[in-house]
Design a protein around this motif. Structure first.
Motif, short mmCIF file in Angstrom:
data_model
loop_
_atom_site.label_atom_id
_atom_site.label_comp_id
_atom_site.label_asym_id
_atom_site.label_seq_id
_atom_site.Cartn_x
_atom_site.Cartn_y
_atom_site.Cartn_z
N MET A 1 0.83 -1.21 0.00
CA MET A 1 0.00 0.00 0.00
C MET A 1 0.87 1.27 0.00
SD MET A 1 -3.07 -1.15 -0.19
CE MET A 1 -4.33 0.01 0.31
N GLU A 2 1.74 1.39 -1.00
CA GLU A 2 2.59 2.58 -1.12
C GLU A 2 1.76 3.76 -1.62
OE1 GLU A 2 5.32 3.64 -0.19
OE2 GLU A 2 6.26 1.78 0.46
N THR A 3 1.93 4.93 -1.01
CA THR A 3 1.11 6.08 -1.37
C THR A 3 1.61 6.80 -2.61
OG1 THR A 3 2.43 7.52 0.02
CG2 THR A 3 0.50 6.51 1.02
N TRP B 1 -1.01 0.41 -4.71
CA TRP B 1 -2.03 0.18 -3.70
C TRP B 1 -3.23 -0.57 -4.29
CZ3 TRP B 1 -2.00 4.30 -6.83
CH2 TRP B 1 -3.21 4.85 -7.22
N GLN C 1 -6.85 -1.07 -5.38
CA GLN C 1 -7.89 -0.13 -5.79
C GLN C 1 -9.29 -0.67 -5.51
OE1 GLN C 1 -6.63 0.75 -9.88
NE2 GLN C 1 -6.29 2.81 -9.17
N LEU D 1 -10.75 1.50 -2.74
CA LEU D 1 -9.84 1.98 -1.71
C LEU D 1 -8.89 3.02 -2.26
CD1 LEU D 1 -8.92 -1.45 -0.09
CD2 LEU D 1 -10.78 0.07 0.52
N GLY D 2 -8.48 3.95 -1.40
CA GLY D 2 -7.51 4.97 -1.78
C GLY D 2 -6.17 4.66 -1.14
N ILE D 3 -5.22 5.58 -1.31
CA ILE D 3 -3.88 5.35 -0.79
C ILE D 3 -3.81 5.46 0.73
CG2 ILE D 3 -2.69 6.05 -2.88
CD1 ILE D 3 -2.32 8.80 -1.59
N ALA D 4 -4.86 5.98 1.35
CA ALA D 4 -4.82 6.19 2.80
C ALA D 4 -5.25 4.95 3.60
CB ALA D 4 -5.67 7.38 3.19
N VAL D 5 -5.35 3.81 2.96
CA VAL D 5 -5.60 2.58 3.71
C VAL D 5 -4.23 2.01 4.07
CG1 VAL D 5 -6.58 0.27 3.58
CG2 VAL D 5 -7.79 2.18 2.55
N GLU E 1 -0.87 -0.20 5.31
CA GLU E 1 -0.14 -1.35 4.80
C GLU E 1 -0.76 -2.64 5.36
OE1 GLU E 1 3.94 -0.93 5.86
OE2 GLU E 1 4.46 -2.94 5.22
N LYS F 1 -7.75 -6.12 -6.71
CA LYS F 1 -6.94 -5.70 -7.84
C LYS F 1 -6.21 -4.42 -7.46
CE LYS F 1 -8.49 -6.35 -12.41
NZ LYS F 1 -9.42 -5.92 -13.45
N ASP F 2 -4.93 -4.28 -7.84
CA ASP F 2 -4.23 -3.04 -7.48
C ASP F 2 -3.89 -2.22 -8.72
OD1 ASP F 2 -1.85 -3.98 -8.57
OD2 ASP F 2 -1.01 -4.60 -6.67
N ASN F 3 -3.24 -1.07 -8.50
CA ASN F 3 -3.00 -0.13 -9.61
C ASN F 3 -1.94 -0.64 -10.57
OD1 ASN F 3 -0.94 0.29 -7.67
ND2 ASN F 3 -0.52 2.29 -8.55
N LYS F 4 -1.16 -1.67 -10.19
CA LYS F 4 -0.18 -2.21 -11.12
C LYS F 4 -0.70 -3.45 -11.83
CE LYS F 4 4.04 -0.56 -8.96
NZ LYS F 4 5.29 -0.99 -8.32
N MET G 1 -8.27 -0.30 -17.40
CA MET G 1 -8.38 -1.37 -16.41
C MET G 1 -9.10 -0.87 -15.15
SD MET G 1 -5.25 -3.28 -14.64
CE MET G 1 -5.10 -1.91 -13.51
N TRP H 1 -12.91 2.26 -10.90
CA TRP H 1 -12.33 2.95 -9.74
C TRP H 1 -12.47 4.45 -9.96
CZ3 TRP H 1 -7.77 5.85 -8.47
CH2 TRP H 1 -7.45 5.85 -7.11
N PHE I 1 -11.06 10.19 -5.93
CA PHE I 1 -9.92 9.90 -5.08
C PHE I 1 -8.84 10.97 -5.18
CE2 PHE I 1 -11.62 5.59 -4.66
CZ PHE I 1 -11.33 5.34 -3.34
N ASN J 1 -6.17 14.99 5.29
CA ASN J 1 -5.24 14.37 4.34
C ASN J 1 -5.26 15.14 3.02
OD1 ASN J 1 -4.51 12.38 6.11
ND2 ASN J 1 -5.36 10.69 4.96
N LEU K 1 -10.45 11.37 0.41
CA LEU K 1 -11.18 10.12 0.23
C LEU K 1 -10.28 8.92 0.52
CD1 LEU K 1 -13.75 8.66 -0.52
CD2 LEU K 1 -13.12 8.86 -2.91
N THR K 2 -10.69 8.13 1.51
CA THR K 2 -9.91 6.97 1.91
C THR K 2 -10.50 5.70 1.33
OG1 THR K 2 -9.33 8.08 3.95
CG2 THR K 2 -9.08 5.70 3.92
N ALA K 3 -11.80 5.54 1.49
CA ALA K 3 -12.44 4.34 0.97
C ALA K 3 -13.89 4.65 0.66
CB ALA K 3 -12.36 3.21 1.99
N ARG L 1 -7.92 -0.25 8.69
CA ARG L 1 -6.90 0.54 9.37
C ARG L 1 -6.47 1.60 8.37
NH1 ARG L 1 -3.53 -4.59 11.52
NH2 ARG L 1 -3.27 -4.79 9.29
N ILE L 2 -6.48 2.86 8.81
CA ILE L 2 -6.24 3.93 7.86
C ILE L 2 -5.03 4.77 8.23
CG2 ILE L 2 -8.64 4.08 7.09
CD1 ILE L 2 -9.02 6.44 8.97
N LYS L 3 -4.54 5.52 7.23
CA LYS L 3 -3.40 6.41 7.45
C LYS L 3 -3.91 7.83 7.61
CE LYS L 3 -0.63 3.78 4.22
NZ LYS L 3 -0.27 3.79 2.82
#
Lengths: 105, 157
Positions: free
Chosen positions: A26-28, A44, A46, A62-66, A68, A90-93, B34, B38, B43, B102, B106-108, B122-124
């Motif tokens: 989950m790299e921002t 991260w 998505q 999900l966004g980047i603020a979730v 690791e 599924k992630d962004n890569k 892809m 999303w 976001f 932040n 938008l987190t989720a 768990r959030i940042k």
């Protein structure tokens, strides 16, 4: 690369709670490497979908603020023991993963 | 002679930059295709009302006590803040979690076709901030806020 996933079900407030753990960085994309001073590229999850007996029960964007190694919890009011659940992400890569489980709350 | 070389050089750079641009365009298309489902715009929005407008088409929210947030009053580590939300509003359609301080709030955003009104993660958090939760039900948006104090931020660094 396959990432580790864990799923657990338990009863909470009369509903079945599904807890999903995915091993993911989950790299921002905002963090910098302390030695090279280069930005670490974003990576991260998505989307994550929860299927209950073959039907879509929840779809999380999900966004980047979730954090690791995300641990996400969902509740299914109509689920019974023995029901089938499946989680896909599924992630962004373009990496993805899935896990199936049987409700045992 | 010198002049001729210069011409060649300019021609060469123009051609190669055109190729690069084409490659970049080609590379970017599959990625955006892809992640079509999303909501990228929501976001990347930097303000709470813009996030809500982009997701639901409206930023009119009703304060509701039926949206309950369970989170620590003070979090020591901003990169892992345990957080859960529960609502008793009937037929919740979607839950949105936003950390207002932040850089991208938008987190989720969770759509709930048949799951119950509950979500935990768990959030940042970059710094001490309000966390706003919006629940969509029957075309209306119900909202609740909680303030979480953060000692050490969890974004960037």
């Amino acid at each position: 690369m396959a990432r580790k996933m864990k799923v657990r079900t338990r009863t909470q407030d009369g509903m079945v709670e599904v807890l999903v753990l995915v091993n993911h960085p989950m790299e921002t994309g905002l963090r910098k490497d302390k030695k090279t001073k280069k930005v670490i590229p974003a990576h991260w999850i998505q989307t994550m979908n929860l299927m209950h007996n073959g039907k879509l029960a929840a779809e999380a964007n999900l966004g980047i603020a979730v954090s690791e190694d995300p641990l996400l919890g969902f509740r299914l009011p109509k689920a019974k023991n023995g029901d089938k659940i499946q989680i896909t992400w599924k992630d962004n890569k373009g990496e993805s993963g899935k896990i199936s489980a049987i409700v045992d709350a | 002679m010198n002049n001729l070389n210069r011409r060649k050089f300019i021609k060469g750079t123009v051609a190669s930059s055109a190729v690069l641009a084409a490659a970049a365009a080609g590379l970017l298309t599959p990625v955006s295709a892809m992640a079509a489902s999303w909501p990228k715009k929501a976001f990347s929005s930097k303000k709470v009302d813009l996030v809500l407008k982009s997701l639901y088409g409206s930023d009119q929210v009703i304060e509701s006590k039926d949206v309950k947030i369970r989170a620590p009053i003070q979090a020591e580590n901003g990169s892992v803040v345990p957080f859960s939300i529960k609502t008793t509003i009937p037929d919740p359609e979607a839950i949105t979690i936003m950390v207002t301080a932040n850089s991208m709030p938008l987190t989720a955003n969770i759509k709930l076709p048949s799951a119950g009104g509950y979500f935990s993660a768990r959030i940042k958090m970059a710094k001490t901030s309000d966390v706003q939760v919006v629940v969509q039900s029957g075309g209306k948006l119900y909202s609740s806020k909680a303030k979480i104090k953060v000692t050490v931020g969890g974004c960037g660094g």
